[in-house]
Motif scaffolding. Structure first.
Motif, PDB file in Angstrom:
ATOM      1  N   LEU A  13       0.827  -1.207   0.000  1.00  0.00           N
ATOM      2  CA  LEU A  13       0.000   0.000   0.000  1.00  0.00           C
ATOM      3  C   LEU A  13       0.860   1.256   0.000  1.00  0.00           C
ATOM      4  O   LEU A  13       0.588   2.202  -0.753  1.00  0.00           O
ATOM      5  N   ILE A  14       1.886   1.277   0.815  1.00  0.00           N
ATOM      6  CA  ILE A  14       2.772   2.447   0.888  1.00  0.00           C
ATOM      7  C   ILE A  14       3.424   2.695  -0.472  1.00  0.00           C
ATOM      8  O   ILE A  14       3.505   3.824  -0.942  1.00  0.00           O
TER       9      ILE A  14
ATOM     10  N   THR B  35     -10.338   2.185  -2.585  1.00  0.00           N
ATOM     11  CA  THR B  35     -11.314   1.402  -1.832  1.00  0.00           C
ATOM     12  C   THR B  35     -10.703   0.159  -1.190  1.00  0.00           C
ATOM     13  O   THR B  35      -9.610  -0.287  -1.571  1.00  0.00           O
ATOM     14  N   ALA B  36     -11.442  -0.396  -0.260  1.00  0.00           N
ATOM     15  CA  ALA B  36     -11.029  -1.658   0.377  1.00  0.00           C
ATOM     16  C   ALA B  36     -10.913  -2.761  -0.677  1.00  0.00           C
ATOM     17  O   ALA B  36      -9.975  -3.573  -0.633  1.00  0.00           O
ATOM     18  N   GLU B  37     -11.822  -2.780  -1.618  1.00  0.00           N
ATOM     19  CA  GLU B  37     -11.762  -3.782  -2.684  1.00  0.00           C
ATOM     20  C   GLU B  37     -10.485  -3.635  -3.509  1.00  0.00           C
ATOM     21  O   GLU B  37      -9.837  -4.627  -3.861  1.00  0.00           O
ATOM     22  N   GLU B  38     -10.102  -2.392  -3.802  1.00  0.00           N
ATOM     23  CA  GLU B  38      -8.853  -2.158  -4.540  1.00  0.00           C
ATOM     24  C   GLU B  38      -7.650  -2.609  -3.718  1.00  0.00           C
ATOM     25  O   GLU B  38      -6.679  -3.128  -4.270  1.00  0.00           O
ATOM     26  N   MET B  39      -7.721  -2.435  -2.404  1.00  0.00           N
ATOM     27  CA  MET B  39      -6.632  -2.888  -1.540  1.00  0.00           C
ATOM     28  C   MET B  39      -6.514  -4.404  -1.598  1.00  0.00           C
ATOM     29  O   MET B  39      -5.412  -4.940  -1.714  1.00  0.00           O
ATOM     30  N   LEU B  40      -7.629  -5.091  -1.525  1.00  0.00           N
ATOM     31  CA  LEU B  40      -7.596  -6.557  -1.596  1.00  0.00           C
ATOM     32  C   LEU B  40      -7.069  -7.024  -2.954  1.00  0.00           C
ATOM     33  O   LEU B  40      -6.313  -7.998  -3.036  1.00  0.00           O
TER      34      LEU B  40
ATOM     35  N   GLN C  47      -8.742 -11.076   5.609  1.00  0.00           N
ATOM     36  CA  GLN C  47      -8.962  -9.791   4.954  1.00  0.00           C
ATOM     37  C   GLN C  47      -8.736  -8.650   5.946  1.00  0.00           C
ATOM     38  O   GLN C  47      -8.212  -7.601   5.580  1.00  0.00           O
ATOM     39  N   LYS C  48      -9.103  -8.860   7.200  1.00  0.00           N
ATOM     40  CA  LYS C  48      -8.874  -7.836   8.225  1.00  0.00           C
ATOM     41  C   LYS C  48      -7.392  -7.549   8.384  1.00  0.00           C
ATOM     42  O   LYS C  48      -6.997  -6.405   8.608  1.00  0.00           O
TER      43      LYS C  48
ATOM     44  N   LEU D  58      -5.888  -3.709   7.400  1.00  0.00           N
ATOM     45  CA  LEU D  58      -5.470  -2.877   8.528  1.00  0.00           C
ATOM     46  C   LEU D  58      -4.693  -1.653   8.051  1.00  0.00           C
ATOM     47  O   LEU D  58      -5.002  -0.529   8.451  1.00  0.00           O
ATOM     48  N   SER D  59      -3.703  -1.833   7.200  1.00  0.00           N
ATOM     49  CA  SER D  59      -2.907  -0.687   6.726  1.00  0.00           C
ATOM     50  C   SER D  59      -3.757   0.280   5.916  1.00  0.00           C
ATOM     51  O   SER D  59      -3.575   1.495   6.005  1.00  0.00           O
ATOM     52  N   TRP D  60      -4.706  -0.236   5.130  1.00  0.00           N
ATOM     53  CA  TRP D  60      -5.607   0.620   4.359  1.00  0.00           C
ATOM     54  C   TRP D  60      -6.423   1.500   5.308  1.00  0.00           C
ATOM     55  O   TRP D  60      -6.551   2.707   5.107  1.00  0.00           O
ATOM     56  N   LYS D  61      -6.942   0.884   6.359  1.00  0.00           N
ATOM     57  CA  LYS D  61      -7.730   1.617   7.356  1.00  0.00           C
ATOM     58  C   LYS D  61      -6.875   2.685   8.053  1.00  0.00           C
ATOM     59  O   LYS D  61      -7.309   3.825   8.250  1.00  0.00           O
TER      60      LYS D  61
END
Length: 130
Positions: free
Chosen positions: A75-76, A91-96, A108-109, A113-116
């Motif tokens: 993510l970074i 979005t969370a979906e894009e993160m996954l 998934q949690k 976590l980093s996205w949140k």
């Protein structure tokens, strides 16, 4: 030729063993930290935003499973140089999808976590008066 699963496993391990921008950002303007109370994963993200809301620099630190730490690195790397609006719209979906392999809801949690934390960090300016 490696299978798709082998490719993802190698990519994930690369981010876990040699993470992108892991550490502390002395010139951070914004930061946030959170944990997953179910498993104990912890992620802190520190970023420096310029006057136009662009991420000049960003680092993460934390402790936890391979999924939480590798996804933070991914993510970074993905958000480096992007704007606050880009972060808000990610979005969370894009993160996954960025992470790759399908995960169970509990895992998934770990990935999210980093996205949140990043979503909160862009709204968490650091105070300069101590």
């Amino acid at each position: 030729m490696p299978s798709e699963e082998e490719f993802y496993q190698e990519h994930i391990l690369d981010h876990y063993e040699d993470p992108f921008h892991r550490g502390h950002l002395a010139e951070a303007t914004h930061a946030h930290e959170d944990k997953n109370p179910l498993c104990g994963d912890v992620v802190r993200i520190e970023l420096a935003l310029d006057d136009d809301g662009k991420i000049k620099n960003v680092y993460f630190n934390g402790d936890g499973c391979v999924i939480s730490q590798a996804s933070a690195s991914m993510l970074i790397e993905e958000m480096y140089g992007k704007t606050v609006d880009d972060v808000k719209n990610f979005t969370a979906e894009e993160m996954l999808n960025l992470y790759g392999p399908r995960l169970t809801p509990n895992r998934q949690k770990c990935c999210l976590l980093s996205w949140k934390v990043l979503q909160s960090a862009v709204h968490s300016p650091l105070t300069t008066d101590n």
